[in-house]
Design an enzyme around this catalytic site. Structure first.
Site, PDB file in Angstrom:
ATOM      1  N   ASP A 718      59.266 -28.665 -12.785  1.00 16.87           N
ATOM      2  CA  ASP A 718      58.828 -27.837 -11.669  1.00 16.87           C
ATOM      3  C   ASP A 718      59.955 -26.921 -11.190  1.00 16.87           C
ATOM      4  O   ASP A 718      61.118 -27.319 -11.134  1.00 16.87           O
ATOM      5  CB  ASP A 718      58.369 -28.755 -10.526  1.00 16.87           C
ATOM      6  CG  ASP A 718      57.856 -27.987  -9.336  1.00 16.87           C
ATOM      7  OD1 ASP A 718      56.777 -27.389  -9.441  1.00 16.87           O
ATOM      8  OD2 ASP A 718      58.547 -27.974  -8.295  1.00 16.87           O
ATOM      9  N   GLU A 743      58.587 -24.449 -15.494  1.00 16.76           N
ATOM     10  CA  GLU A 743      57.826 -23.500 -14.682  1.00 16.76           C
ATOM     11  C   GLU A 743      58.800 -22.434 -14.158  1.00 16.76           C
ATOM     12  O   GLU A 743      59.336 -22.549 -13.055  1.00 16.76           O
ATOM     13  CB  GLU A 743      57.143 -24.210 -13.511  1.00 16.76           C
ATOM     14  CG  GLU A 743      56.297 -23.281 -12.660  1.00 16.76           C
ATOM     15  CD  GLU A 743      56.167 -23.735 -11.212  1.00 16.76           C
ATOM     16  OE1 GLU A 743      55.206 -23.341 -10.552  1.00 16.76           O
ATOM     17  OE2 GLU A 743      57.058 -24.469 -10.731  1.00 16.76           O
ATOM     18  N   ASP A 826      48.212 -24.136  -9.209  1.00 15.36           N
ATOM     19  CA  ASP A 826      48.714 -23.184  -8.220  1.00 15.36           C
ATOM     20  C   ASP A 826      47.891 -21.900  -8.214  1.00 15.36           C
ATOM     21  O   ASP A 826      47.500 -21.406  -7.158  1.00 15.36           O
ATOM     22  CB  ASP A 826      50.174 -22.826  -8.514  1.00 15.36           C
ATOM     23  CG  ASP A 826      51.129 -23.939  -8.122  1.00 15.36           C
ATOM     24  OD1 ASP A 826      50.901 -24.549  -7.072  1.00 15.36           O
ATOM     25  OD2 ASP A 826      52.084 -24.187  -8.857  1.00 15.36           O
TER      26      ASP A 826
END
Length: 939
Positions: A718, A743, A826
């Site tokens: 992340d 990410e 997201d």
């Protein structure tokens, strides 16, 4: 008065640095709507609370003959300690927003923001200017800043709300005023509200609050314009929706150059308004728990007395231990009244109300052979209390009065943490116990105790593979030397160099195919004669076999059931039959936010998705059906357990009890004493300083523990923009994942609100991060997603070819490290921060499932009406052995159609335009089709 539920999110919200959208999703901005647990009221308030009576199955037989408080008070005290208990309760208030004319001429206005709850409130705010079409914040001019304002880097201001001395009860207690001139070039004022004491942030429906001051007018070719629309569509809405579509799209990007547009901002008649919004805030309360151990005069037992001032029902979740190992076990019957057995692992006893109504008490009669009592407290279904991240431990052995006094004096400096509400229904408290017992195993590993060894058959097979792989590596090295020497002498053309690179890609794909049918076990091999065996070629850590197809196994709402692991586990066989080879599970750790992206105790794997045992079960289940499992690990930031002497949340608890040296020094919100950040700060939580050796060592050990204990095969990393990719390389080399993807979310390039055709700078930043990891991890191909957005939405399919006739995303430069996707938790789901163009989803999947790279499919799309079409494309990819390094030949990229051939095995067309592959010399057979897409295979 409009009533809107606001969501408190601990710590500071992040900020997207790049100037143009689409912007990275902010974790703090997407935690709405909130569903708070019902508060537990004491009986004295006249409110019924049947939780404990419903939850506890009372053991009727074998009750202990419990002595009275009077009898217990007369016995000898062996031990006594008082623990401070810190918990929260939810209070409701209101936030007011008022816009009024200010004193003076008619152009002066005043914005007032107020709150009627006690606390240290701060307005975090900024402005956008008329020449900026996006919603990126900037700092307001100095004359607009109220006294006491503090600049936050280069994009915001924080202004404390002042307490009103004249306010009555229920009215506004704190308020701040911002004066501005309506003739200024400021287009809008943006803000969120922060409560300093708790670090909580409050927004409006998951978005920044925005006060628009101007109207937007667009003129085409400097001709008479027409009234446009306001730009407020939310912080994360797509940039394309800010534009007025031209009357006809060009088939070539160059043809749009002459279509100049003039953009103007005009003052509008600002009208005053007053709105109130509902606010839910968690307040901290201080209570105590006193535990006293006495010697029973009537029997050969010890009396353990619990005394607390907590109102409402209090359940002691407890067990005993018989040695210093502190291993939980259930004591033999009889047990105290109002006790139930919890999953054969612990007891749960409901404490009795005191006669004065001010708290609860309980007496436990235990054998003297027991060395100690372990317990945690349960207040309701969501609220548990422990002792600074660990279980309470009460020794039952005799202690001198001096040692008792020493322990009592020592408690003055101890703090007891209130754990963030979690779903503890599935034995999570016991899992915390189990997690601690693993510390001894980890220590043994550090001291040299071996873990596993592979068998001889696997070793011999690896040597066979090595011989073949060595030949391929030798060829690749020769080609690299050839192209390097060509560059130095300037004798080779670009076309020749590209042909050599293509040969390298093909050879690398051939090497990957060696490992396609088998997966490395990542265990240390016991080799008796190391010199006699040729080292096997090891699969590059984190990059898989090249034939992976990834499924994101959750969405933004998955945590709400409290049993997501169990629900998803039931779909394992179906996902395998659809052709997925890897599944990405949600963050597993205890977290401030229920979605898991604000982790606290990294070793506590009891989350809103399920407990640790359920996590192990689902990993095992996916392995049984041949699917690898990725864990979602948040390494950039971590939420603190305690405040420092300045009231800042920067002291950590749990097994990794770091102090503020673990936090970067250049984030002003958390007063870290580490070094400066190596990336962009995520302001919602303390950013971890990965330059600290003790931090890196702890994180490496944690990742190894997850691999060993849970069985994860790899990682989804992340917010990797927050720290240097070189640290990721260290973590991956230590944990040896089969597959890893970062990410790295960055904003694409825009000019005057329109997406640029050339996105090389954007994909270069992602490639730079991959390169910093030494190629040990891939990255989500955000470039490809963004280009697909505009190409499909605006019918500009020419965008799908770069200036060299290659795919324009990361997949066009480094396909083996590009994880392509069109949606995730997201961008889609209930957040919709950057939702893929509606109705175009299957065009997107037709692109990524036929092209190189590693395609990722979103859970919401798998289990939807798209499932059959997605399954057909996955099946075709497997049948034709399309892999991450497959070669793409783009045959058409025009206004309304894009077409390409992949490995000369598959041909694909997307868009409303017509295009079919030529049947000479190959014959193409239509295999899959849907709305505005077709796929053929070579027969």
């Amino acid at each position: 008065m409009s009533i809107v539920r606001w969501r408190p999110v601990l710590h500071q919200p992040p900020r997207e640095k790049p100037r143009f959208p689409p912007r990275e999703p902010r974790r703090w901005n997407v935690l709405c709507p909130i569903r708070y647990p019902k508060p537990v009221f004491p009986a004295s308030r006249g409110v019924s609370n049947n939780y404990a009576r419903k939850a506890l199955r009372i053991v009727r037989a074998g009750l202990a003959p419990t002595p009275s408080l009077a009898d217990a008070a007369e016995t000898e005290v062996l031990f006594s300690e008082t623990f401070p208990l810190k918990r929260t309760q939810t209070v409701e208030g209101k936030i007011s927003v008022r816009l009024d004319p200010a004193e003076g001429d008619g152009s002066r206005w005043r914005l007032a923001v107020g709150c009627n709850l006690q606390g240290q409130w701060v307005l975090h705010w900024g402005v956008t200017y008329c020449d900026d079409l996006v919603s990126e914040w900037d700092q307001p001019p100095p004359e607009m800043r109220p006294p006491g304002s503090i600049p936050i880097k280069d994009y915001a201001i924080e202004t404390p709300l002042k307490k009103s001395s004249s306010a009555l009860e229920g009215q506004i207690l704190h308020e701040v005023h911002i004066d501005f001139d309506s003739n200024s070039p400021i287009a809008a004022i943006h803000f969120v509200l922060k409560e300093e004491e708790t670090g909580a942030w409050f927004q409006h429906k998951g978005r920044d609050f925005r006060i628009s001051l101007k109207d937007f007018i667009e003129e085409d070719n400097a001709s008479s314009g027409k009234q446009g629309f306001g730009i407020w569509l939310g912080t994360f809405d797509q940039i394309s929706s800010l534009l007025v579509k031209a009357e006809g799209s060009s088939s070539k990007p160059q043809e749009t150059v002459g279509e100049a547009k003039v953009t103007k901002w005009q003052n509008r008649h600002i009208q005053g308004f007053y709105e109130e919004y509902s606010l839910l805030k968690q307040e901290y309360l201080q209570n105590f728990m006193t535990v006293t151990v006495r010697k029973s005069d009537k029997s050969d037992k010890n009396i353990v007395q619990f005394d607390t001032d907590i109102p409402g029902d209090v359940v002691v979740h407890w067990g005993v231990c018989r040695d210093n190992g502190k291993k939980w076990e259930i004591p033999p019957a009889p047990h105290p009244p109002a006790t139930k057995i919890f999953r054969r692992k612990a007891l749960q006893t409901l404490l009795q109300p005191k006669t004065n109504g001010l708290g609860k008490w309980g007496l436990f009669l235990l054998d003297k052979g027991i060395s100690g009592v372990l317990f945690v407290l349960k207040l309701n279904e969501y609220t548990w209390l422990n002792n600074m991240g660990t279980d309470f431990y009460i020794p039952l052995t005799s202690a001198s009065s001096s040692s008792i006094q020493t322990r009592q004096d020592g408690t003055a400096n101890e703090q007891l943490t209130w754990t963030e509400p979690q779903d503890m229904r599935h034995g999570q408290a016991q899992d915390v116990i189990n997690a601690r017992s693993e510390a001894s195993f980890i220590q043994k590993s550090k001291t040299g105790v071996s873990e596993n060894s592979s068998n001889n058959e696997e070793t011999n097979q690896a040597v066979v593979h090595a011989a073949y792989a060595d030949e391929i590596i030798y060829e690749i090295r020769n080609l690299v030397t050839d192209i390097s020497s060509g560059k130095g002498k300037g004798t080779k053309s670009k076309e020749a160099q590209e042909n050599i690179l293509q040969e390298i890609e093909k050879l690398a794909a051939e090497a990957y195919s060696i490992f396609r049918s088998s997966s490395p076990n990542f265990v240390e091999e016991s080799v008796t004669d190391a010199e006699s065996l040729k080292p096997a070629v090891k699969l590059c850590s984190g990059t898989g076999s090249g034939f992976e197809i990834l499924c994101q196994g959750f969405n933004w709402e998955s945590h709400k059931s409290g049993r997501w692991y169990s629900e998803l586990s039931a779909k394992a066989k179906e996902l395998s039959s659809l052709g997925f080879t890897i599944i990405w599970l949600p963050p597993p750790t205890e977290s401030v936010s229920p979605e898991g992206y604000m982790p606290k105790d990294l070793y506590n794997l009891n989350s809103r998705y399920g407990n640790m045992e359920e996590l192990k079960d689902i990993v095992k289940r996916f392995h049984e059906v041949g699917i690898k499992v990725l864990g979602d690990v948040v390494l950039n930031h971590r939420c603190a357990h305690y405040q420092n002497q300045n009231g800042v949340w920067n002291i950590f608890g749990g097994r990794l009890n770091w102090d503020d040296r673990a936090i970067v020094a250049d984030d002003p919100h958390f007063q870290g004493r580490g070094n400066k950040s190596s990336g962009d700060n995520f302001h919602a939580a303390p950013n971890i300083d990965h330059s600290q050796e003790f931090v890196r060592n702890d994180l490496k050990e944690w990742l190894r523990w997850l691999r060993r204990e849970v069985g994860y095969d790899g990682w989804r990393l992340d917010f990797v923009r927050g720290f240097w990719g070189g640290y990721v390389k260290d973590y991956l080399e230590a944990s040896e994942p089969y597959f890893a993807v970062g990410e790295y979310w960055d904003s694409l390039s825009y000019t005057y609100g329109g997406m640029d055709h050339n996105q090389d700078a954007h994909r270069q930043r992602i490639v730079d991060w991959i390169n910093a990891t030494n190629g040990t991890a891939g990255a989500f191909d955000v470039t490809t997603k963004g280009i697909l957005h505009t190409a499909l939405e605006k019918c500009e399919y020419w965008r799908l070819s770069d200036q060299k006739g290659k795919p324009p995303g990361v997949v066009g430069w480094w396909p083996s490290r590009a994880v392509t996707f069109i949606e995730n938790h997201d961008t889609g789901s209930t957040q919709g921060h950057w939702r893929f163009p509606s109705g175009k989803e299957m065009q997107g999947y037709a692109y990524i499932l036929t092209h190189p790279g590693t395609p990722a499919v979103f859970y919401d799309h798998v289990f939807s009406h798209y499932q059959q079409e997605i399954s057909r494309l996955i099946s075709l990819r497997h049948q034709k052995k399309i892999h991450c390094r497959s070669m793409v030949k783009i045959t058409k990229a025009e206004r309304d159609v894009y077409a390409a051939e992949i490995d000369e095995k598959i041909a694909v067309k997307i868009g409303p335009g017509h295009c079919e592959p030529s049947n000479s010399p190959k014959k193409w057979v239509l295999t899959a089709e849907g709305k505005e897409y077709k796929v053929w295979e070579a027969s």
